[in-house]
Design an enzyme around this catalytic site. Sequence first.
Site, mmCIF file in Angstrom:
data_model
loop_
_atom_site.group_PDB
_atom_site.id
_atom_site.type_symbol
_atom_site.label_atom_id
_atom_site.label_comp_id
_atom_site.label_asym_id
_atom_site.label_seq_id
_atom_site.Cartn_x
_atom_site.Cartn_y
_atom_site.Cartn_z
ATOM 1 N N LEU A 106 0.840 -1.204 0.000
ATOM 2 C CA LEU A 106 0.000 0.000 0.000
ATOM 3 C C LEU A 106 0.873 1.251 0.000
ATOM 4 O O LEU A 106 1.923 1.271 0.637
ATOM 5 C CB LEU A 106 -0.866 0.012 1.270
ATOM 6 C CG LEU A 106 -1.761 -1.200 1.480
ATOM 7 C CD1 LEU A 106 -2.335 -1.189 2.900
ATOM 8 C CD2 LEU A 106 -2.884 -1.182 0.446
ATOM 9 N N ASP B 291 3.832 -2.132 12.864
ATOM 10 C CA ASP B 291 2.366 -2.034 12.891
ATOM 11 C C ASP B 291 1.689 -3.252 13.497
ATOM 12 O O ASP B 291 0.493 -3.220 13.772
ATOM 13 C CB ASP B 291 1.839 -1.794 11.462
ATOM 14 C CG ASP B 291 2.272 -0.440 10.955
ATOM 15 O OD1 ASP B 291 2.221 0.526 11.747
ATOM 16 O OD2 ASP B 291 2.687 -0.332 9.787
ATOM 17 N N ARG C 115 -3.262 -6.374 5.341
ATOM 18 C CA ARG C 115 -2.192 -6.571 6.332
ATOM 19 C C ARG C 115 -2.661 -7.388 7.544
ATOM 20 O O ARG C 115 -1.872 -7.640 8.454
ATOM 21 C CB ARG C 115 -1.643 -5.207 6.780
ATOM 22 C CG ARG C 115 -1.109 -4.359 5.621
ATOM 23 C CD ARG C 115 -0.238 -3.219 6.103
ATOM 24 N NE ARG C 115 0.915 -3.721 6.837
ATOM 25 C CZ ARG C 115 1.735 -2.960 7.550
ATOM 26 N NH1 ARG C 115 1.529 -1.658 7.610
ATOM 27 N NH2 ARG C 115 2.756 -3.498 8.211
ATOM 28 N N CYS D 152 8.975 2.177 11.529
ATOM 29 C CA CYS D 152 8.107 1.092 11.014
ATOM 30 C C CYS D 152 8.840 -0.228 10.851
ATOM 31 O O CYS D 152 8.205 -1.281 10.857
ATOM 32 C CB CYS D 152 7.565 1.437 9.628
ATOM 33 S SG CYS D 152 6.982 3.091 9.429
ATOM 34 N N HIS E 271 0.178 7.569 9.696
ATOM 35 C CA HIS E 271 0.187 7.109 11.088
ATOM 36 C C HIS E 271 0.610 8.260 12.012
ATOM 37 O O HIS E 271 1.302 9.182 11.574
ATOM 38 C CB HIS E 271 1.185 5.957 11.268
ATOM 39 C CG HIS E 271 0.724 4.647 10.707
ATOM 40 N ND1 HIS E 271 1.440 3.932 9.773
ATOM 41 C CD2 HIS E 271 -0.377 3.907 10.981
ATOM 42 C CE1 HIS E 271 0.795 2.809 9.484
ATOM 43 N NE2 HIS E 271 -0.309 2.775 10.194
HETATM 44 C C1 CIR Z 1 1.035 0.704 4.798
HETATM 45 O O1 CIR Z 1 0.395 1.501 4.121
HETATM 46 O O2 CIR Z 1 0.523 0.062 5.711
HETATM 47 C C2 CIR Z 1 2.508 0.515 4.495
HETATM 48 N N1 CIR Z 1 2.732 0.660 3.110
HETATM 49 C C3 CIR Z 1 3.336 1.495 5.280
HETATM 50 C C4 CIR Z 1 3.291 1.257 6.749
HETATM 51 C C5 CIR Z 1 4.198 2.176 7.482
HETATM 52 N N2 CIR Z 1 4.161 1.908 8.869
HETATM 53 C C6 CIR Z 1 4.209 2.846 9.798
HETATM 54 O O3 CIR Z 1 4.167 4.041 9.526
HETATM 55 N N3 CIR Z 1 4.228 2.433 11.048
#
Ligand code: CIR
Length: 259
Positions: free
Chosen positions: A24, A72, A91, A254, A167
Site C-alpha cells: 500500500l 504495525d 495486512r 516502522c 500514522h
Molecule cells: C502501509 O500503508 O501500511 C505501508 N505501506 C506502510 C506502513 C508504514 N508503517 C508505519 O508508519 N508504522
Amino acid sequence: MVLLHRTFTHALVRPPAENMGDGLTTQSLGAPDFAIVKQQYARYLSALRDCGLSLTQIEPDENFPDGQFVEDTAILYRDLAIIAQPGAASRRGEPASLIPHLPHKTKIHISGDAFLDGGDVLFCADRVLIGLSMRTNQAGAEQLRAALIHYDSKLKVEFVPFSGVLHLKTGVTELTPGVLLRSPEFTSDYVFDFAETIVLSHAESYAANVLPVNGAILIPAGYPAVSALASRYYTHICETPMSEFQKMDGGLTCLSLLY
Ligand code: CIR
C-alpha cells in the site's frame, strides 16, 4: 513529570519481500528499486546493531508486501505484547507470523471490530499517545488503552485524533524526552503542551519520523535541519538512507519492533 524510561536489548525485523512494491502507498514516488532496498535495509540493520541491539530476523513473505513494516503488528511494553489488528485488510494476516518470535510473557490480542496499527502508538515523555487514524479506530484505541492500564495502572494513555499523515508516528516522534518533531502536514487538536514541539519544513517533513535507541538516534539521511537538531542532543547519530521505504509510506520506526 515521571518519564517512561525505555531501554532495549532486542529488535524483531522482517526483511522486505521482492514484491514490496505491491504494498500500500499514498505516495507518487515510483516503485522501489529492490537492489537499493537491500542496501538500505542492510544499513538499517547495522545501525540497530550499532545501538547495541540483538536482532531476530523472520522470513520475508510475498503474501505480505508490507510485511517489513513490523512496527504495525504489535505494541510492546515490558513483558506485555499487545498484538495489533491492522486497519488495512491486506495486512491483517501479518501479526500471526510474528507472535511465536515475541518472548513476552503476556500476549493480548486486539479483536472484534477494533483495528489498530502500531505506527499509531507513540511512547513519549510521561505518556502513551494513541492516534485515531484511517487505520486505528476508537475501539482499537480503547482496547489498547485498557490492556496497557490493566498491566500498569500508572500509565497515562491519551488519544490523538489527527489527519494529514498515515500514522501518528509519520507525523510526530520524540527527538529526546521533552522535544517532539512534528510534520507540517500533521493536523490535530490534541495539545502537545507537555513538550517543546518543533514543526519541520515541508522539505523535511519525512524526517519527523526518527528512532531514538538507548541514547543514540537513527534519523533518515538527507535532512540537514533534523540532523542539526539531533546533534544538539546526541553524539551517536545514524543517518540512514530510506528513499525506497519512503516510496511505500514507511519510515524508520516502522521497520522494527524494539524490546
Ligand atoms: C502501509 O500503508 O501500511 C505501508 N505501506 C506502510 C506502513 C508504514 N508503517 C508505519 O508508519 N508504522
